[in-house]
Design an enzyme around this catalytic site. Structure first.
Site, short mmCIF file in Angstrom:
data_model
loop_
_atom_site.label_atom_id
_atom_site.label_comp_id
_atom_site.label_asym_id
_atom_site.label_seq_id
_atom_site.Cartn_x
_atom_site.Cartn_y
_atom_site.Cartn_z
CG ASP A 89 -1.77 1.20 1.38
OD1 ASP A 89 -2.07 1.82 0.35
OD2 ASP A 89 -2.16 1.53 2.52
CG ASP A 270 -3.81 4.72 -1.89
OD1 ASP A 270 -3.03 3.77 -1.64
OD2 ASP A 270 -4.76 5.02 -1.16
#
Length: 381
Positions: A89, A270
């Site tokens: 992430d 992201d």
């Protein structure tokens, strides 16, 4: 922080953690006795050698695509290694996995870390709470050996979670953050910074190749860029704020009409977000323009309309990055199609901010350069 040990219980203001006081014989000791330890550690959890690239300075970590919703890779924690499926992430900076002290419903369905079985685990009496858009985790801090493919990080800070809220149905066990240190828990060093600072990688870069064409084939790579995964030259974009992987975006257009980012705005790249996200009022306008209509919690469209809908173009650092309709709609098993745009960011940031999630990153190979604080994008193969 005040804490108290009573009969193997460690009480931390918000955390209550059971710490067993006895140890059993570890797998590492058993393997060492049988002269199998070296061979075991040279291989990954699938029994195959990790680095498949021609460049020995680049470490490739395969990722599995779960229904175009999340990309997950395998890591190990502890000595001997305990295996976990984590989401890599770029929107966070910490590593957390569930522990044997967890009694949430989540932990009954996922792999949990057992510090008693590891010879390299170090406990720290610090309670940690991690909040996400989707939920939160509560646990305590520890230090362990973490292995990502052929990369081994000793003494890595991570969170042993004992309560998860909002993660009941996710297919991963935990999360591995690749954001900047300012996003990490105070006093800890994120995994990528340890790789960089300790000279474990040749260059302070990592990159993502995300594909929807098949379940396997996606990659995260550390220490360099395997150029076989993109077409054309990388276009570089300065990071505007070294916290998230945040950049400045010029505008968002549809059929030549500006539909967002009218005077310039910010965007966060992201890998941990499935959707294209922005302020609700602008997202609602886009949904109307692409003929999507509210249907429960989603915006739906007739699947037959998708081929006639235009691309939405994100202009970043002077270059256009088109996202065609086939990418910003998702076809479900029941034959319906839903929009991959989501709102809700207006209360999270002081100015107009968008999140370029996996919908965007499946189209564009992305490189994250910590040495020069910039992101590289190029069309994915």
């Amino acid at each position: 922080m005040k804490w108290l040990v009573i009969l193997g219980l460690v009480a931390l203001s918000e955390c209550l953690v059971i710490i067993p006081l006895t140890k059993v014989k570890t797998m590492r000791e058993t393997l060492r006795e049988k002269n199998l330890l070296t061979k075991f550690l040279e291989k990954n959890i699938d029994g195959t050698l990790q680095n498949a690239t021609d460049d020995p300075n680049i470490s490739l970590q395969p990722l599995k695509n779960y229904q175009d919703v999340v990309y997950i890779g395998n890591i190990t924690i502890g000595t001997p290694p305990q295996e976990f499926r984590v989401m890599f992430d770029t929107g966070s900076s910490d590593l957390w996995v569930p522990s044997i002290y967890c009694h949430s419903a989540f932990c009954h369905k996922h792999r949990v870390f057992n510090p008693v079985l590891s010879t390299t685990y170090h406990f720290q009496n610090r309670c940690i709470e991690n909040r996400f858009v989707a939920g939160r985790t509560v646990g305590f801090l520890g230090y362990e050996t973490v292995r990502i493919g052929n990369l081994v990080i000793l003494g890595q800070a991570f969170v042993l979670s004992h309560a998860q809220i909002g993660f009941e149905y996710v297919p991963f066990d935990g999360m591995l953050g690749l954001g900047y240190p300012s996003l990490a828990f105070k006093g800890t060093t994120p995994i990528f910074d340890n790789l960089k600072n300790r000279g474990l990688i040749s260059r302070p870069v990592f990159a993502f190749y995300l594909t929807s064409r098949k379940e396997n084939g996606s990659m995260v790579m550390f220490g360099g860029v395997d150029h076989r995964y993109h077409k054309g030259r990388l276009k570089w974009i300065p990071v505007s704020r070294t916290h998230n992987w945040q950049i400045t975006m010029n505008r968002i257009t549809l059929n030549g009409m500006v539909v967002g980012c009218f005077r310039g705005c910010q965007a966060i790249v992201d890998t941990g977000t499935t959707f294209l996200m922005g302020p609700t009022r602008l997202i609602v306008t886009i949904q109307k323009l692409i003929t999507a209509r509210p249907g429960g919690r989603k915006y739906m469209v007739q699947c037959s309309n998708i081929t006639s809908l235009p691309s939405i173009i994100f202009t970043i650092n002077g270059y256009n990055y088109p996202v065609p309709a086939r990418a910003y709609f998702k076809k479900h098993h029941d034959g319906t199609c839903s929009s991959m745009f989501r709102g809700g960011l207006e209360n999270l940031f002081p100015s107009e901010t968008w999140i370029l999630g996996d919908v965007f990153l499946r189209l564009y190979f992305s490189v994250y350069d910590r040495g020069n604080n910039k992101i590289g994008l190029a069309p994915a193969v």
